[in-house]
Design an enzyme around this catalytic site. Structure first.
Site, mmCIF file in Angstrom:
data_model
loop_
_atom_site.group_PDB
_atom_site.id
_atom_site.type_symbol
_atom_site.label_atom_id
_atom_site.label_comp_id
_atom_site.label_asym_id
_atom_site.label_seq_id
_atom_site.Cartn_x
_atom_site.Cartn_y
_atom_site.Cartn_z
ATOM 1 N N THR A 57 -0.698 -6.913 6.233
ATOM 2 C CA THR A 57 -0.892 -7.967 5.237
ATOM 3 C C THR A 57 -1.009 -7.390 3.831
ATOM 4 O O THR A 57 -0.493 -7.956 2.865
ATOM 5 C CB THR A 57 -2.147 -8.795 5.570
ATOM 6 O OG1 THR A 57 -1.995 -9.361 6.871
ATOM 7 C CG2 THR A 57 -2.360 -9.906 4.564
ATOM 8 N N CYS A 58 -1.660 -6.251 3.728
ATOM 9 C CA CYS A 58 -1.832 -5.604 2.427
ATOM 10 C C CYS A 58 -0.482 -5.224 1.825
ATOM 11 O O CYS A 58 -0.267 -5.347 0.614
ATOM 12 C CB CYS A 58 -2.709 -4.355 2.569
ATOM 13 S SG CYS A 58 -4.292 -4.671 3.380
#
Length: 255
Positions: A57-58
């Site tokens: 997600t980062c």
């Protein structure tokens, strides 16, 4: 996150100064101590913190969207955008380079001192991560937390409120969000260089998809119907080559 970890509330943090720590950074392949004062004093700064560099997600959403919206944030009074993670300087630098995130300043909180001071240090040993940061974002004015968005406290890695769009909406609900810009280019192409300069000089963030990424002339023609480089899309619409980009930029100046 383990059940014993308690994340502080937004109300308990807003109005407080950020933790006073020194980060061990490595800009330009040389060690440098960065103090909290250097990063925040006399500035308006957006901070987003995440569990780890190179994590899904980062890398796919959190960092790229802040990088994309950085010019809009700066146009609305933000001096810098910081990404803080409990990773060392080498990891953070390599991640930023691979993400092509030149609009974001990555800050390695390798010892977790800042994150612990924020009350955001959580136990992720179940993933083999050790202690990492809970996901959040905040607007800091002259070293004081003006507004903070903290992800809901539940198992996993929720990503609902610390995104760049939520932060921009808080700073200016009427801010105009630019359309995504994609360029298909060829290394050494002078027209590509001209188009890139026109976009960059006008603060337009773009994604460059180069021929050396297996985008051949045949692929370019299949995608755009054109054989010449570059070809630029804005908001899903084909703008065209370098001359078309120059005309587009000229017609949109002052808007």
């Amino acid at each position: 996150m383990t059940s014993s970890t308690t994340i502080p509330s937004a109300d308990s943090l807003q109005g407080r100064p950020v933790p006073n720590v020194t980060f061990k950074a490595r800009p330009g392949d040389a060690w440098q101590d960065l103090s909290t004062d250097e990063l925040f004093k006399g500035k308006t700064v957006v901070v987003f913190s995440l569990p780890g560099a190179f994590t899904p997600t980062c890398s796919s959403t959190h960092l790229p969207r802040y990088n994309e919206l950085a010019p809009v944030l700066r146009a609305n009074g933000v001096d810098d955008i910081l990404c803080i993670s409990v990773n060392d300087a080498f990891v953070m630098n390599q991640w930023k380079a691979g993400q092509d995130a030149g609009n974001v300043t990555v800050i390695p909180d390798g010892n977790g001192d800042f994150t612990e001071g924020m009350g955001m240090l959580v136990d992720k040993r179940d993933l083999g991560f050790g202690k990492r940061s809970w996901r959040y974002s905040m607007l800091v004015k002259d070293g004081v937390i003006d507004k903070i968005f903290i992800e809901p406290q539940r198992e996993g890695d929720p990503f609902e409120v610390s995104d760049a769009d939520t932060m921009l909406s808080y700073i200016n609900p009427d801010a105009k969000i630019p359309e995504p810009v994609v360029m298909f280019s060829r290394p050494g192409c002078p027209h590509c260089a001209r188009a890139k300069a026109a976009l960059s000089d006008n603060g337009i963030v773009f994604t460059d998809i180069s021929e050396d990424q297996k985008i051949t002339t045949g692929v370019l023609r299949g995608l755009t119907g054109q054989l010449t480089w570059p070809q630029v899309f804005i908001g899903g619409k084909l703008i065209g080559g370098a001359d078309d980009v120059m005309a587009f930029v000229s017609s949109n100046q002052g808007r």
